[in-house]
Write a protein that holds these residues in place. Structure first.
Motif, short mmCIF file in Angstrom:
data_model
loop_
_atom_site.label_atom_id
_atom_site.label_comp_id
_atom_site.label_asym_id
_atom_site.label_seq_id
_atom_site.Cartn_x
_atom_site.Cartn_y
_atom_site.Cartn_z
N ILE A 132 -14.46 -9.41 48.74
CA ILE A 132 -15.43 -8.57 49.21
C ILE A 132 -15.54 -7.02 48.27
CG2 ILE A 132 -16.13 -7.04 51.20
CD1 ILE A 132 -15.27 -9.60 52.84
N LEU A 133 -14.31 -6.68 48.30
CA LEU A 133 -13.86 -5.47 47.37
C LEU A 133 -14.41 -5.76 46.03
CD1 LEU A 133 -12.94 -2.55 47.22
CD2 LEU A 133 -10.59 -3.69 46.54
N SER A 134 -14.23 -6.92 45.39
CA SER A 134 -14.81 -7.23 43.84
C SER A 134 -16.17 -7.38 43.64
CB SER A 134 -14.07 -8.42 43.51
OG SER A 134 -12.72 -8.47 43.61
N PHE A 135 -16.76 -7.82 44.72
CA PHE A 135 -18.16 -8.08 44.54
C PHE A 135 -18.92 -6.67 44.77
CE2 PHE A 135 -18.42 -12.73 44.63
CZ PHE A 135 -19.56 -12.92 43.84
N ALA A 136 -18.40 -5.69 45.49
CA ALA A 136 -18.77 -4.51 45.61
C ALA A 136 -18.79 -3.66 44.51
CB ALA A 136 -18.02 -3.72 46.84
#
Length: 455
Positions: free
Chosen positions: A320-324
């Protein structure tokens, strides 16, 4: 009665020389994928004028290997049927032949067909090699072992850009040598892979108990037994495409396929047409091959922290953090197409570094979330779903540059990446520190299944 907490000789095994070799050999497919998909970017600078390719044909040639990977992914079903070890070397024979054949092509459609065949062999290798690797991986090392295969992709991509830029000095037919050069690492890998044992989980699932136990003891020592890798007995759980779309597993199929597609659609377009993209930003003019190598190297660097965060931070928070972060990076590239250069470079760095999370999860997730009898099928199908988006992204990228310019084209990529973020928020499960049996087991109503006592 309290459950025993003894160590499982397989799931709790230490990282051994066997695991190191298998990780390297299994990374061969991703290395060649990165090499083959990136070398075409340099080669197209000579191919386009020589073969008189327009934007449509340039996009088709660039996307041809991706279309092949889409087709080859369906061969994951075959590896679940006939085994991992047999297909582990056969698929590379096809890749070697197709690589060499590129030297003699004369037309755009010939190059399209041959690179389509190359893609089929690569797409077939993904479920073969990653399933074999996952089924030998101890739970503590599974994230890193499967993540390393994605690092290999970017090593292959970086090497291809450098080799391609250097080979341009050969002359106007340098592109023929560039494309045929992928046969060299493929031949080496075929020889290295000879003698790799079959997966004991697959053997046990097929009822070949004696063979499975023999492999277990060879790899993990005399204390290992079939009880350490219990899977459904032969005939109890057959290979079937339908299982991927059954209640429970349907969410997993959608999650992996959609986040994978959202991650690679913009990324593959950027890698395949790296020199053209950098020229649009007026970066590395006259040496765009080296510039593309630097961008690819940044993607490689992004994978390294993800290899360790996948266990420490957890699968779900990391992706999730990576896609953000990726969304922010590519959004900057779309909003500031004319600079300043510092913002453009910052956008590339942010996108590349945060892409490490999805990169590591692309093969870790399907191998963990699906059981032995459909693991290869799942990797193949989700890879095919992802390449469906990558094909369109790569095909449309040169057309978008020509029609709308780099800014709007990258904004479309930002929208796709943001959609991937929403998919992960809605569907991403957490499987950190679970055994392979526990991670792949589900109830009909959700992601987290009860695992067996011996797991």
């Amino acid at each position: 009665m309290e459950r025993r907490r003894e160590k499982n000789p397989v799931e709790d095994a230490e990282f051994s020389s066997f695991h190191a070799r298998l990780t390297i050999y299994s990374s061969g497919g991703p290395f060649l994928d990165g090499y083959i998909l990136s070398i075409i970017a340099i080669a197209l600078t000579q191919i386009t004028p020589q073969l008189h390719l327009n934007a449509t044909w340039s996009g088709l040639v660039g996307a041809s290997a991706l279309i092949g990977i889409f087709i080859g992914g369906f061969l994951g079903y075959v590896t679940d049927k006939v085994g991992r070890q047999l297909m582990y070397t056969i698929d590379f024979i096809l890749l070697i032949a197709a690589s060499i054949a590129q030297f003699w092509i004369q037309t755009g459609w010939e190059l399209f067909i041959i690179r389509l065949i190359l893609g089929i062999s690569i797409g077939a290798d993904y479920p073969i090699a990653t399933s074999l690797l996952a089924e030998f991986s101890p739970k503590k090392h599974r994230g890193i072992m499967l993540g390393v295969t994605l690092v290999a992709y970017y090593i292959g991509s970086t090497v291809a850009y450098i080799v391609g830029q250097l080979m341009l000095n050969i002359g106007p037919d340098a592109w023929r040598w560039m494309l045929a050069s992928s046969a060299i690492p493929a031949i080496i890998l075929v020889l290295l892979r000879l003698g790799t044992p079959e997966s004991p989980r697959w053997l046990l699932q097929k009822g070949k108990r004696a063979e499975a136990e023999k492999v277990l003891k060879q790899v993990y020592g005399s204390s290992a037994s079939l009880d350490d890798i219990i899977v459904p007995s032969a005939g109890e759980a057959e290979t079937s495409y339908l299982k991927l779309f059954s209640p429970g597993y349907l969410k997993r199929t959608l999650y992996v396929g959609l986040f994978y597609m959202a991650a690679v659609a913009p990324l593959f377009a950027m890698l395949t047409f790296g020199p053209e993209m950098l020229t649009s930003y007026h970066l590395f003019e006259g040496a765009s091959g080296y510039g593309a190598a630097i961008i690819s190297f940044l993607f490689l660097i992004g994978c390294i922290p993800a290899l360790f965060l996948v266990n420490k931070l957890g699968r779900r928070p990391m992706i999730i953090l990576s896609f953000a972060g990726m969304t922010v990076g590519i959004l900057l590239l779309g909003l500031f197409p004319n600079g300043p250069v510092s913002i453009i470079l910052f956008g590339f760095v942010v996108y590349a570094i945060f892409s490490g999370g999805p990169n590591v999860m692309e093969w870790l997730a399907p191998n963990e979330l699906f059981p032995t009898e459909v693991r290869g099928t799942a990797v193949g199908i989700t890879t095919s779903i992802s390449r469906f988006g990558a094909v369109f992204g790569t095909y449309l990228f040169p057309w978008g540059l020509q029609k709308f310019g780099i800014g709007p084209t990258m904004l479309v990529g930002a929208a796709v990446t943001f959609a991937g973020l929403l998919v992960c928020i809605a569907l991403a499960p957490e499987t950190t520190n679970k055994t392979l049996n526990a991670a792949s087991n589900v109830r009909r109503d959700g992601f987290s299944g009860k695992h067996r006592a011996h797991s």
